[in-house]
Design an enzyme around this catalytic site. Sequence first.
Site, PDB file in Angstrom:
ATOM      1  N   GLU A 119      31.945   9.900  33.494  1.00  0.00           N
ATOM      2  CA  GLU A 119      31.288   8.770  32.822  1.00  0.00           C
ATOM      3  C   GLU A 119      31.162   7.571  33.748  1.00  0.00           C
ATOM      4  O   GLU A 119      30.123   6.893  33.752  1.00  0.00           O
ATOM      5  CB  GLU A 119      32.051   8.405  31.550  1.00  0.00           C
ATOM      6  CG  GLU A 119      31.891   9.445  30.438  1.00  0.00           C
ATOM      7  CD  GLU A 119      32.691   9.103  29.198  1.00  0.00           C
ATOM      8  OE1 GLU A 119      33.399   8.067  29.215  1.00  0.00           O
ATOM      9  OE2 GLU A 119      32.627   9.868  28.219  1.00  0.00           O
ATOM     10  N   HIS A 163      27.755   8.166  23.261  1.00  0.00           N
ATOM     11  CA  HIS A 163      28.863   8.590  22.398  1.00  0.00           C
ATOM     12  C   HIS A 163      28.405   8.877  20.968  1.00  0.00           C
ATOM     13  O   HIS A 163      29.236   9.231  20.116  1.00  0.00           O
ATOM     14  CB  HIS A 163      29.956   7.516  22.372  1.00  0.00           C
ATOM     15  CG  HIS A 163      30.750   7.448  23.648  1.00  0.00           C
ATOM     16  ND1 HIS A 163      30.267   6.848  24.793  1.00  0.00           N
ATOM     17  CD2 HIS A 163      31.984   7.907  23.972  1.00  0.00           C
ATOM     18  CE1 HIS A 163      31.171   6.936  25.756  1.00  0.00           C
ATOM     19  NE2 HIS A 163      32.221   7.587  25.289  1.00  0.00           N
TER      20      HIS A 163
END
Length: 318
Positions: free
Chosen positions: A170, A204
């Site tokens: 990420e 997300h």
Amino acid sequence: MEVGEELSTMATISKSTAVTACVAMTLLYVAILYAPTLIFRLPPPTSYQQFMIRRFVCAAASSLLCVFISFFLLLPVKSWKITYVLNLYGIQADNVWHAVIFPLSLTSLVYAGSLVLKCLLLLDSWIEDGSEGITLNCLHNLLHKIYCGFISVASNIGAWRNLVVAPITEELVFRACMIPLLLCGGFKVQAVLLLCPMFFSLAHLNHLLEFYFRKNHSLLKTSLAVGTQLAYTMIFGSYASFLFIRSGHLSAPLVAHIVCNYMGLPAVYARRKGVVVSLAFISGTMAFVRLLFPLTSPALYNNRTDNCRCWHGYCSWS
């Protein structure tokens, strides 16, 4: 010539191109996670461990693709020197220990309440065991608990996801790949601190169905859970982007990411110990705000090069 001036004079990336590339990388990062079943038609995993290993491989593949995309787009604006290319992605040797210790210390201040709570609970367990004072036996038991906890984490596939794979992939995608693109596209630092967290939060949203099933198909509870997660990822994404921009080191947001994933949400209040924990949280937060700019000064992380102390020419930003 300063690095920031070099980028501004040579940049050929438009703002729309930079944003489009970031959106594409966001979708790519999430979509590839579902490639084994939707594209390659692999049979369902037989265990949770096999499922997570597939996810690890997919996350690594998507990260490499995002690096290739950003590298291709940055090709007209960067030097061919390998050190310059690595610096764009936050990989550099200048004061690397500073890029670990200072972000670690800074991030820990937010968790002052959580750390105090853990210490109080540990003290309570000693009292319940009938221990008086700090003895060699107490220290031995403490070290044994730490050792057992470390072994438990090291053998937990979920811990590998939260503390290794997710932070590395990420941060590589949403900081190292996106921030140079947005800066080279002409966005101001303040705009980057808003855009990157937005992409990070949107990535997300793939947990939406997971929350829906966990909350017994309650739309209200699902909305609250998703809203909380989006707010948390926005705040953390801004902080991680801030660390990357100020330090020029990928390790700075990476360390912060690992700490936040391990600690979870900061403890603001606790039953029976509420006042102490709350005071620790407030004190830690105040110290965090006070030290945020001093401990992220570009001069701490980068040696002076061509009269410019930072990797992108924003030394004077404060």
